[in-house]
Motif scaffolding. Structure first.
Motif, short mmCIF file in Angstrom:
data_model
loop_
_atom_site.label_atom_id
_atom_site.label_comp_id
_atom_site.label_asym_id
_atom_site.label_seq_id
_atom_site.Cartn_x
_atom_site.Cartn_y
_atom_site.Cartn_z
N UNK A 52 0.77 -1.14 0.03
CA UNK A 52 -0.02 -0.03 -0.15
C UNK A 52 0.74 1.10 0.13
N UNK A 53 0.26 2.26 -0.44
CA UNK A 53 1.04 3.52 -0.47
C UNK A 53 -0.09 4.65 0.37
N UNK A 54 0.63 5.22 1.33
CA UNK A 54 0.08 5.92 2.11
C UNK A 54 -0.75 7.21 1.34
N UNK A 55 -1.90 7.70 1.47
CA UNK A 55 -2.37 8.69 0.61
C UNK A 55 -1.44 9.96 0.75
N UNK A 56 -1.15 10.41 1.81
CA UNK A 56 -0.33 11.54 2.39
C UNK A 56 1.01 11.51 1.25
N UNK A 57 1.68 10.46 1.17
CA UNK A 57 2.95 10.00 0.31
C UNK A 57 2.51 10.29 -1.14
N UNK A 58 1.58 9.74 -1.78
CA UNK A 58 1.14 10.09 -2.94
C UNK A 58 0.71 11.43 -3.44
N UNK A 59 -0.06 11.82 -2.42
CA UNK A 59 -0.32 13.44 -2.59
C UNK A 59 0.82 14.48 -2.69
N UNK A 60 1.93 13.89 -1.84
CA UNK A 60 3.24 14.80 -1.97
C UNK A 60 3.94 14.52 -3.25
N UNK A 61 3.95 13.45 -3.63
CA UNK A 61 4.58 12.84 -4.96
C UNK A 61 3.96 13.63 -6.22
#
Length: 141
Positions: A52-61
């Motif tokens: 899984x990829x945390x939502x916060x990580x994906x949003x920063x990317x």
């Protein structure tokens, strides 16, 4: 006199026949020959389970990609100069090893993984930011 009329008819029929043959040959030679190319697998999906990829990580990317030059060569949905982000997400499983490898590819550039296009290097992108960007791309599964 009768012979001349008969010769004119034969000459006329001969010309008509010749015209039909030439028309047929021209039509046959101009017809398009369609060859069916076998569909090649553009994506070459790598099997593996997805973490899984945390939502916060994906949003920063996603934000980092928006401020970068990535969209010059990549689009989210469609292949452009480089592969679509969704095609990249289809190819690679969401695993730390692929995130690290792709982040390094963002920094050092590359060629050949998706055809003849060359990805320019981005040596000024810090490795942690490149990992966030790749995490966003892989989250598009």
């Amino acid at each position: 006199m009768l012979q001349v009329g008969r010769l004119k008819k034969l000459h006329f029929l001969y010309n008509c026949g010749l015209l039909l043959i030439v028309t047929y040959l021209v039509a046959c030679n101009n017809s398009e020959v369609k060859t069916i190319q076998p569909k090649t697998d553009y994506i070459h999906e790598i099997p593996g389970k997805n973490d899984t990829i945390p939502v916060a990580i994906a949003q920063k990317g996603e934000v980092l990609i928006a401020y970068s030059d990535c969209y010059t060569c990549h689009k989210e949905e469609k292949r452009s100069v480089g592969p679509a982000f969704k095609d990249i997400a289809k190819r690679y499983p969401v695993q730390r090893v692929y995130i690290d490898m792709l982040a390094q590819k963002v920094i050092s550039g590359g060629k050949g993984a998706w055809g003849s296009a060359t990805m320019i290097d981005h040596p000024k992108v810090p490795i942690e930011e490149a990992k966030l960007m790749v995490s966003y791309i892989l989250s598009l599964k």
